[in-house]
Structures are given as C-alpha cells and as structure tokens.
Enzyme design. Structure first.
Site, PDB file in Angstrom:
ATOM      1  N   THR A  36       0.820  -1.219   0.000  1.00 40.86           N
ATOM      2  CA  THR A  36       0.000   0.000   0.000  1.00 40.86           C
ATOM      3  C   THR A  36       0.846   1.258   0.000  1.00 40.86           C
ATOM      4  OG1 THR A  36      -1.753  -1.138   1.161  1.00 40.86           O
ATOM      5  CG2 THR A  36      -1.747   1.240   1.364  1.00 40.86           C
TER       6      THR A  36
ATOM      7  N   ASP B 207       1.292  -6.592  -4.535  1.00 38.93           N
ATOM      8  CA  ASP B 207       0.502  -6.569  -3.321  1.00 38.93           C
ATOM      9  C   ASP B 207       1.092  -7.716  -2.506  1.00 38.93           C
ATOM     10  OD1 ASP B 207      -2.678  -5.846  -2.375  1.00 38.93           O
ATOM     11  OD2 ASP B 207      -1.705  -7.607  -1.509  1.00 38.93           O
ATOM     12  N   SER B 208       1.372  -7.502  -1.229  1.00 39.64           N
ATOM     13  CA  SER B 208       2.163  -8.512  -0.512  1.00 39.64           C
ATOM     14  C   SER B 208       1.438  -9.838  -0.348  1.00 39.64           C
ATOM     15  CB  SER B 208       2.614  -7.975   0.836  1.00 39.64           C
ATOM     16  OG  SER B 208       1.560  -8.001   1.759  1.00 39.64           O
ATOM     17  N   SER B 209       0.132  -9.879  -0.649  1.00 42.68           N
ATOM     18  CA  SER B 209      -0.544 -11.178  -0.580  1.00 42.68           C
ATOM     19  C   SER B 209       0.013 -12.122  -1.653  1.00 42.68           C
ATOM     20  CB  SER B 209      -2.055 -11.007  -0.721  1.00 42.68           C
ATOM     21  OG  SER B 209      -2.350 -10.150  -1.800  1.00 42.68           O
TER      22      SER B 209
ATOM     23  N   THR C  95       1.694  -4.801   4.062  1.00 37.12           N
ATOM     24  CA  THR C  95       1.564  -5.246   5.454  1.00 37.12           C
ATOM     25  C   THR C  95       0.923  -6.628   5.590  1.00 37.12           C
ATOM     26  OG1 THR C  95      -0.570  -4.127   5.610  1.00 37.12           O
ATOM     27  CG2 THR C  95       1.375  -2.897   6.343  1.00 37.12           C
ATOM     28  N   ASP C  96       0.159  -7.056   4.559  1.00 35.64           N
ATOM     29  CA  ASP C  96      -0.612  -8.297   4.726  1.00 35.64           C
ATOM     30  C   ASP C  96       0.265  -9.492   5.083  1.00 35.64           C
ATOM     31  OD1 ASP C  96      -2.922  -6.941   4.274  1.00 35.64           O
ATOM     32  OD2 ASP C  96      -3.165  -7.577   2.189  1.00 35.64           O
TER      33      ASP C  96
HETATM   34  N1  ASN Z   1      -2.751  -5.304   0.551  1.00 35.01           N
HETATM   35  C1  ASN Z   1      -1.653  -4.507   1.013  1.00 35.01           C
HETATM   36  C2  ASN Z   1      -0.387  -5.363   0.913  1.00 35.01           C
HETATM   37  O1  ASN Z   1      -0.132  -6.139   1.783  1.00 35.01           O
HETATM   38  C3  ASN Z   1      -1.908  -4.041   2.424  1.00 35.01           C
HETATM   39  C4  ASN Z   1      -0.939  -2.995   2.929  1.00 35.01           C
HETATM   40  O2  ASN Z   1       0.195  -2.902   2.524  1.00 35.01           O
HETATM   41  N2  ASN Z   1      -1.346  -2.188   3.903  1.00 35.01           N
HETATM   42  O3  ASN Z   1       0.318  -5.274  -0.072  1.00 35.01           O
END
Ligand code: ASN
Length: 516
Positions: free
Chosen positions: A26, A101-103, A133-134
């Site tokens: 994000t 996206d870290s997912s 953050t995910d």
């Molecule tokens: N979907 C985002 C990620 O993990 C969430 C984030 O970074 N806050 O890439």
C-alpha cells in the site's frame, strides 16, 4: 549510542548509506484509473520521496553503486537532512518488477530480497525493505532465518495508507526505518511500524486498518522512537558471537508444509487427510491455549498424528493465543507430546511456518529439523531453560549495575590500550553489562572495537568479537574499526576483522591505498 548533535571536525555531518528495496504494498499504491482498486506504482524515489523535505535536503546529486541482477549499476540517491544523531542518511532504491501486493509474495520474493541484500551488503550500512503489510510478518520471519550471521540492520516496513494519501502513516514508518538503519548497528531482521522497532520473527499483524498494525506479543520492542530520539533496548538485541561472515540460504521450502487450526468438533479424518497429502513433510498445528487439542474418539486424532510422525512428518504445536507458550501441562497437550508433536514454545504461526520451511530447505534429517524447531536460531522463541517462576532482573537491577558504565568504559579503554586481555574480560563479565559496554563510545564515537583495532593485542579484538561486538560501527569521522586497522598497517588485525565480515567501501579502499 546517544550522540548529541555536533557538526563534524570539518563542518560537515557524516553520511551513512542505506539501500531501500521496494517490493510493493500500500505504501506505494495509487488508485487504478479504471476504478478497479489500489495497485502499486513505480518511481517511488522520484515521486514520493524527492518532493518531501524530510527525505531530501536538496544537496548536490550523487550516484551510488549497487548490484542489480548480478550487474554493477549506478543509482540516483537522495539524502535526509541531518538527524538528531548528527548524520545524514544517503539512500538509493531498487524496485521489484512487477511491484506486488504482498498477498502475492512467495519464497521466490524472499529469495530476491535476501540475495539483493547479500549482493549489496558491502556497499551499504543498512537496508530498508518496503513491503505490503498483509504478509509482512511472514516475510520478516522468513528473511530472519535465511540470513545468518547478519552484521547490519535489515528493516522491513510498509504502511496502512498510501504515501500519496493526505492522512497516512507512510512517512513516519519510512523515515523512522531509514534513520534507524542509518544510525544504529542493530544486526537483526526487524519490522518497524508505528514508532516501534520489533524483532521481525516475533511479529504478527494485529489490525487490518489501524496505524498500530503490528505487535510482538512475546517479545518486548527492540526500540521505540520518541520525541527526543530512538530508545534502543540494547540488552535485547541478538548478535552473533561467532567469527563468521554474513551468509544467506537462498531458498525456503514452503511447498511441503501445511497449517491446520484446531476447532471444537474438528474431525480427526480431516487432520489425517492433510497429513496424507503426497510429499507433505511438516505440519503446523494451531492448538487451544497452552497447546491442547481434542483427542478424538478413541484417541483417533492422536493416532493420526503418531502415525504421521512415524512416517517422518514433523508436527509442530503452536498456540492460537497471541500471548504465552505451549506446554504439555494438560492431559491433551501431554498426549500430543507422547504422539511425537514438537512444542514450538512461544513461536508465532508466521515464524513456525517459515522456520520449518527454512529447516526443510537445508535437507537435514527430520529428527534434526524437530530438534532445531524448539531451539532459538534467531531469537524467534524463548527457550525455557530458566525456571518458569524465577524473578527476572528488573530495570532497577540493570540501572544500578550500569550506573558506573561511563567509568567502566574508560577503564575498558585503558585495558585495551595496555593490551591487558584479563582486565578486558573482567570488565565485560556479565551479559547485560558487557553488552552495554560494547555499544558505548567515547567522545569521538570510538567503540571498544575501534580502540582494539589499533591496540597492541589482537586477542582483545578476538575476545570482543566472540562477545558479540560489531565490526560495522562507525565513529564520528565515519570510520569503521577495519578502516583504522588498515590505516595503521596492522595486517593480522585486518585479516581477523575481514574473517568476521568487515569490509571497506570503494572510496575507503582508495583512501587507504593512497595514504599507505
Ligand atoms: N494489501 C496490502 C499489501 O499487503 C496491504 C498494505 O500494505 N497495507 O500489499
């Protein structure tokens, strides 16, 4: 190290160098023009950092060398204004392509981050990894296992809101990470979020939307950013006490592991089914409370587990609770232990999964994997060696033990200058006191290592290394112990420092070659 803001002798502040590795998340996202959600956009250094005065003091443009995909490249760099530690942080950035996206991160992404750090290790003082953050707690855990004998800070961060949003945590998280990575030799894989530095492999994401998104419920923070600076808990910092160079295991085996969360009424057949997935090598079992699971009718769950353990599958017990540890205190937990389950103490699920994947990638025997799972490799778990009810030394004990720290450091300096190994050993006795003394510095920013690098006795240098002193600390003149030893022409000291992972920047090599 608590420097006060003083300009260097020649009127300029020294610079440290940090490489930012941008994987996505994000922090670097913007809304897609067709309205299909947020996605990462590239050009972060130019678009997000360069326009902000806290990231760019608009000094003369300088290119920094880096290694990208095995090739030497020259990268644009920016510099922060001087921090309260009398240092600029100069940094450049390497971006993943595509940004994620870290997912979507996987073992391949971790390999790319770890090998990029390895390739650039000799060129920078510290590393900041921008990441969504995910899955951040998984990546921080994975990288901590992949990196052995790390001597420099690796700080992962991200944000809950994009840096391009009006209200965001991105600037604080990124600036805090940069300053810590460029100022303190904290040789761990860390996660920095909401003014707090955590040990990476102890973290877990606790909020999907709040700025205080991470916690490490079983380990106190390594540092806190306050209005007056960074308060580092040096007594907690892991450091290698081996004389060894930094190395990376470039692969984790996430394809032969699984994770099952126990719930009331779970059918033993389901667990048995997962345990019979072809080629499965390890299972993380998230159990109730202190490590309990329903035995199943006639102990059928325990039987399924015992049979899997006999087939060479490693089953690890971790708690569904965020705080506390697992133990065979209750009968159901005891039964799991009898069936061959390994107790993961206070490991998070993220750390348990990535640690198991790391150990499986080493191709060692299952019994050895199981033995290492309940031992601390990088501070990821608390080994229950001390009696559970002993009173830990409180902060009062520590402060009284350290009230004479300044005097002790002066004595240490004398002992080093005189080459008196026994006096050095006596002064460093006691883990916490010794550790604090190794982090101290004199008025010129010289640590015990700087003094020992030019002192008469090489055994003192070795003793400091074996007690976990860092070869990477820089004094106020921006010099490392190795630089001083080279300048003094102490070849055997230089050799020892290099075996312990010390290295010179290209300009330092030229400078010492010119003067010697
Ligand atoms: N979907 C985002 C990620 O993990 C969430 C984030 O970074 N806050 O890439």
């Amino acid at each position: 190290m608590g420097f006060t803001a003083v300009v260097g002798d020649n009127g300029v502040y020294p610079e440290s160098r940090v490489l930012i590795i941008i994987t996505g998340g994000t922090i670097c996202m913007q809304p897609l023009p067709d309205g299909s959600g947020l996605a990462p956009v590239d050009g972060f250094l130019e678009n997000a950092m360069a326009p902000r005065p806290s990231f760019n003091d608009r000094s003369e443009k300088v290119k920094l060398s880096a290694i990208k995909d095995g090739e030497k490249v020259l990268l644009d760099s920016l510099r922060t204004p001087p921090s309260s530690y009398s240092r600029h942080v100069r940094y450049s950035a390497l971006e993943f392509s595509p940004l994620l996206d870290s997912s979507s991160i996987s073992s391949d992404g971790w390999t790319q981050i770890a090998t990029t750090i390895k390739a650039n290790y000799h060129l920078y003082d510290g590393f900041v990894v921008l990441h969504g953050t995910d899955s951040l707690a998984y990546s921080a855990s994975a990288l901590s296992f992949m990196m052995e004998d790390l001597g420099k800070p690796v700080i992962l961060t991200g944000s809950q809101a994009s840096i391009f949003a009006l209200q965001s945590d991105a600037v604080d998280n990124l600036l805090g990470s940069l300053i810590i990575a460029g100022t303190f030799v904290i040789p761990e894989v860390c996660l920095f979020f909401h003014h707090t530095l955590f040990r990476g492999n102890r973290t877990t994401k606790v909020s999907a939307s709040q700025f205080q998104a991470f916690d490490s419920p079983n380990c106190a923070p390594l540092a806190k950013v306050t209005s007056i600076g960074v308060d580092v808990n040096w007594a907690l910092i892991e450091r290698t006490t081996k004389i060894a160079q930094f190395q990376v295991t470039p692969y984790l085996d996430t394809t032969h592991v699984a994770c099952v969360r126990i719930f009331p009424g779970i059918k033993p057949e389901m667990v048995d089914f997962v345990l019979r997935v072809p080629d499965l090598k390890g299972l993380i079992l998230e159990t109730f409370g202190m490590g309990n699971a329903p035995a199943g009718l006639d102990g059928s769950l325990t039987k399924a587990i015992r049979s899997a353990v006999e087939r060479g599958i490693i089953v690890i017990n971790v708690s569904q609770c965020t705080n506390g540890f697992v133990s065979p205190l209750y009968a159901p937990g005891y039964a799991l232990g009898k069936a061959g389950v390994v107790f993961g103490q206070d490991l998070t699920t993220e750390a348990a999964l990535t640690k198991l994947s790391y150990l499986l990638a080493l191709n060692i025997e299952p019994a050895e994997v199981a033995a290492r799972m309940s031992k601390s490799l990088r501070g990821e778990l608390t080994e229950l060696a001390t009696p559970a009810f002993a009173h830990p030394a409180g902060p009062e004990d520590l402060s009284s033990a350290l009230s004479g720290a300044e005097a002790a450091f002066t004595l240490l300096g004398y002992a080093i200058a005189k080459g008196n190994l026994q006096a050095v050993k006596d002064l460093l006795e006691g883990d916490q006191v010794g550790h604090q003394l190794l982090k101290r510095a004199d008025y010129a920013g010289n640590t015990a290592m700087h003094l020992a690098a030019v002192g008469p006795n090489k055994d003192i240098l070795k003793e400091l290394l074996l007690r976990g002193a860092s070869v990477h600390e820089r004094n106020r003149a921006n010099n490392t112990p190795l630089f001083l030893a080279v300048k003094m022409g102490k070849q055997d000291f230089v050799d020892l420092l290099e075996v312990a992972g010390a290295m010179l920047w290209e300009e330092e090599k030229k400078e010492t070659a010119a003067k010697n």
